[in-house]
Design an enzyme around this catalytic site. Structure first.
Site, mmCIF file in Angstrom:
data_model
loop_
_atom_site.group_PDB
_atom_site.id
_atom_site.type_symbol
_atom_site.label_atom_id
_atom_site.label_comp_id
_atom_site.label_asym_id
_atom_site.label_seq_id
_atom_site.Cartn_x
_atom_site.Cartn_y
_atom_site.Cartn_z
ATOM 1 N N HIS A 114 3.003 8.773 0.904
ATOM 2 C CA HIS A 114 2.842 7.542 1.682
ATOM 3 C C HIS A 114 3.746 7.494 2.912
ATOM 4 O O HIS A 114 3.885 6.437 3.527
ATOM 5 C CB HIS A 114 3.118 6.327 0.793
ATOM 6 N N CYS A 173 7.164 -0.712 21.736
ATOM 7 C CA CYS A 173 7.391 0.703 22.025
ATOM 8 C C CYS A 173 8.042 0.845 23.401
ATOM 9 O O CYS A 173 7.586 0.241 24.383
ATOM 10 C CB CYS A 173 6.063 1.459 21.988
ATOM 11 N N SER A 218 6.029 6.315 -12.525
ATOM 12 C CA SER A 218 4.893 5.703 -11.843
ATOM 13 C C SER A 218 3.953 5.069 -12.855
ATOM 14 O O SER A 218 3.609 5.692 -13.870
ATOM 15 C CB SER A 218 4.116 6.735 -11.023
#
Length: 273
Positions: A114, A173, A218
């Site tokens: 991820h 940004c 998990s």
């Protein structure tokens, strides 16, 4: 179900032969990072990608909370479980965690499924930068914010429990003025295909060996991790699950150990090393 300290067929199963590891948030709880779904964990609903890109209000809410969570999360250190994983010599470590603690422990051959919360991406120009730089910009734009909200609870993804984020300033940004986002996979996004293919290849390479897929910490609630357990089971590869509480993969496991990961993985590292 087996308990550490008794004869442990799961430990014996993983003691020899190649291993592929799949790790989740339960591995990082001993580093002070809370679990999403462990026993006693409060219900948490992370922001989805669709919500994040819906507009400035959602982005303000996300970054105001993440700014607080990151200031504490960045201080987390690898625990005994991470160090054990680094010593196991696994063919590949697939982690669903975004905390970067496997990398900090020196684990070779790691895929951060991820992404990592320490990386930032611009949604417009796709430039990637360090979270450390953005954190300083957030502090400069929002003086006193962290001190004012020092008592809020941190979540596993670096978020915190905070509703009122009014007035928080979100920098854009520096290259193009676009929207900045952590370079992690939000709910509602897909894991990049090359990462998925790499993980499938590592699992499939276990066919014909005496190896197994080991799941540590998990609950396998989301398909991004569960799919590798399903693939292993389809191919006849033994699956071992070490997790406090039930998981979605329990019916596919050759062995399920209901215990914490640090102690069990440390015992496995001693046997293998």
């Amino acid at each position: 179900m087996t308990l550490l300290g008794q004869q442990d067929p799961a430990l014996e199963r993983c003691a020899a032969g190649p291993l592929v590891l799949l790790t989740g948030a339960g591995l990082s709880t001993d580093s002070g990072i809370p679990d999403y779904r462990g026993p006693g964990a409060p219900a948490r609903t992370p922001m989805t990608y669709q919500e994040f890109v819906s507009g400035p209000a959602a982005q303000q809410r996300y970054w105001a909370r993440s700014h607080l969570g990151w200031s504490r999360m960045k201080r987390a250190e690898p625990n005994a479980g991470h160090r054990a994983v680094a010593a196991l010599g696994a063919e590949l470590v697939i982690t669903q965690n975004v905390d970067g603690l496997h990398e900090a422990a020196g684990t070779p051959r790691t895929v951060a499924l991820h992404g990592r919360i320490a990386d930032i991406v611009c949604l417009a120009c796709r430039r990637t930068t360090s979270r450390a730089g953005l954190q300083q910009r957030l502090e400069d734009a929002n003086p006193g914010w962290a001190a004012t909200h020092a008592d809020v609870a941190v979540r596993p993804d670096g978020d915190v429990d905070l509703e009122d984020t009014h007035g928080f300033v979100v920098p854009a940004c520096e290259d193009c003025g676009g929207v900045l986002k952590p370079d992690v996979v939000f709910f509602g996004e897909n894991v990049p295909k090359p990462r998925v293919e790499c993980c499938y290849a590592a699992v499939e390479a276990l066919v014909g060996s005496d190896g197994c897929l080991l799941v540590a910490g998990s609950s396998l609630t989301v398909m991004s991790g569960l799919r590798f357990v399903r693939r292993a089971a389809q191919l006849g590869i033994p699956v071992v699950i070490v997790n406090r509480g039930p998981t979605r993969g329990d019916d596919l496991a050759a062995h399920k150990v209901d215990t914490g990961t640090s102690e069990w993985l440390s015992a496995l590292a001693e046997v293998r090393c």
